[in-house]
Design an enzyme around this catalytic site. Structure first.
Site, mmCIF file in Angstrom:
data_model
loop_
_atom_site.group_PDB
_atom_site.id
_atom_site.type_symbol
_atom_site.label_atom_id
_atom_site.label_comp_id
_atom_site.label_asym_id
_atom_site.label_seq_id
_atom_site.Cartn_x
_atom_site.Cartn_y
_atom_site.Cartn_z
ATOM 1 N N LYS A 107 0.904 -1.163 0.000
ATOM 2 C CA LYS A 107 0.000 0.000 0.000
ATOM 3 C C LYS A 107 0.931 1.198 0.000
ATOM 4 O O LYS A 107 1.320 1.706 1.047
ATOM 5 C CB LYS A 107 -0.886 -0.030 1.245
ATOM 6 C CG LYS A 107 -1.753 1.210 1.453
ATOM 7 C CD LYS A 107 -2.995 1.182 0.608
ATOM 8 C CE LYS A 107 -3.878 2.398 0.938
ATOM 9 N NZ LYS A 107 -5.122 2.402 0.141
ATOM 10 N N GLY B 232 -3.933 0.962 -4.651
ATOM 11 C CA GLY B 232 -3.793 2.400 -4.821
ATOM 12 C C GLY B 232 -4.428 3.167 -3.676
ATOM 13 O O GLY B 232 -4.819 2.602 -2.648
#
Length: 225
Positions: free
Chosen positions: A37, A109
């Site tokens: 992440k 994302g």
């Protein structure tokens, strides 16, 4: 190592649950999977969830190299914290994962594709920076999906990124609404993109084997391999 980028049409569409379910499904099939992440805002719960799904022991600061406290867009959150976002931290994490020799790296994302991370670098730019060969677009399943999905597809194609397909995520249970029944067909035709399936509503504390089985049952898995 192949990177799969899980992009979203907006914030709150379920990227984290879908990414975690994908990770769980890949592990269920015997792949060595890393998770990343790159940018988080408002807490590191998403990164911790991905780590749990992967059963990984990688350091949190590697999985989530840019962690911001405020739940705003990264550029605004950084300004509130008086921090400068250092994109080289993302590069360092990618080097770490390559050394680990994972088969696949699943990357989630942040927000929608055109969320600014810095004034000159947007969320969609992560795809190129991480050399992700496959991008899957996650959309909400109900009302609003058509507009957000078509705009997101335009943003990807403007950068010569061809997503493997679009995945619809249900954010509530119950009977399918009319938009949920009709959106995939409309978006497939107008957006010229393959619908990969509709992921059912699950609680984020669902066991990883539960997530894996749900993903393999409802999503066209072959496009991720």
């Amino acid at each position: 190592m192949e990177a799969i980028f899980v992009a979203g049409t907006d914030t709150g569409v379920g990227k984290t649950v879908v990414a975690g379910a994908l990770v769980s499904a890949l592990k269920f099939k015997g792949y060595r999977v890393g998770v990343m992440k790159p940018v988080s805002c408002g807490g590191q719960e998403d990164a911790l969830f991905l780590i749990r799904c992967a059963g990984a022991s990688d350091p949190l600061e590697i999985v989530n190299p840019i962690a911001l406290q405020f739940p705003f867009s990264p550029n605004i959150a950084a300004s509130f914290e008086k921090k400068k976002i250092d994109l080289k931290k993302i590069d360092a994490s990618l080097r770490f994962f390559k050394q680990k020799k994972y088969d696949i790296l699943v990357v989630e994302g942040c927000g929608g594709l055109l969320v600014p991370i810095t004034e000159r670098f947007w969320a969609v730019d992560l795809i190129g920076r991480l050399r992700a060969k496959k991008t899957v677009l996650v959309s909400r399943s109900g009302l609003g999906a058509i507009n957000h999905s078509l705009l997101s597809l335009e943003a990807l194609r403007a950068r010569n990124i061809r997503p493997v397909g679009i995945l619809f995520n249900r954010t509530s249970g119950g009977k399918l609404s009319i938009p949920e029944q009709t959106n995939p067909g409309v978006i497939r035709k107008l957006g010229r993109v393959k619908p990969l399936g509709m992921f059912p509503f699950v609680k984020i504390d669902c066991r990883t084997d539960c997530l894996a089985k749900a993903f393999l049952k409802h999503i066209d898995f072959k496009f991720f391999l």
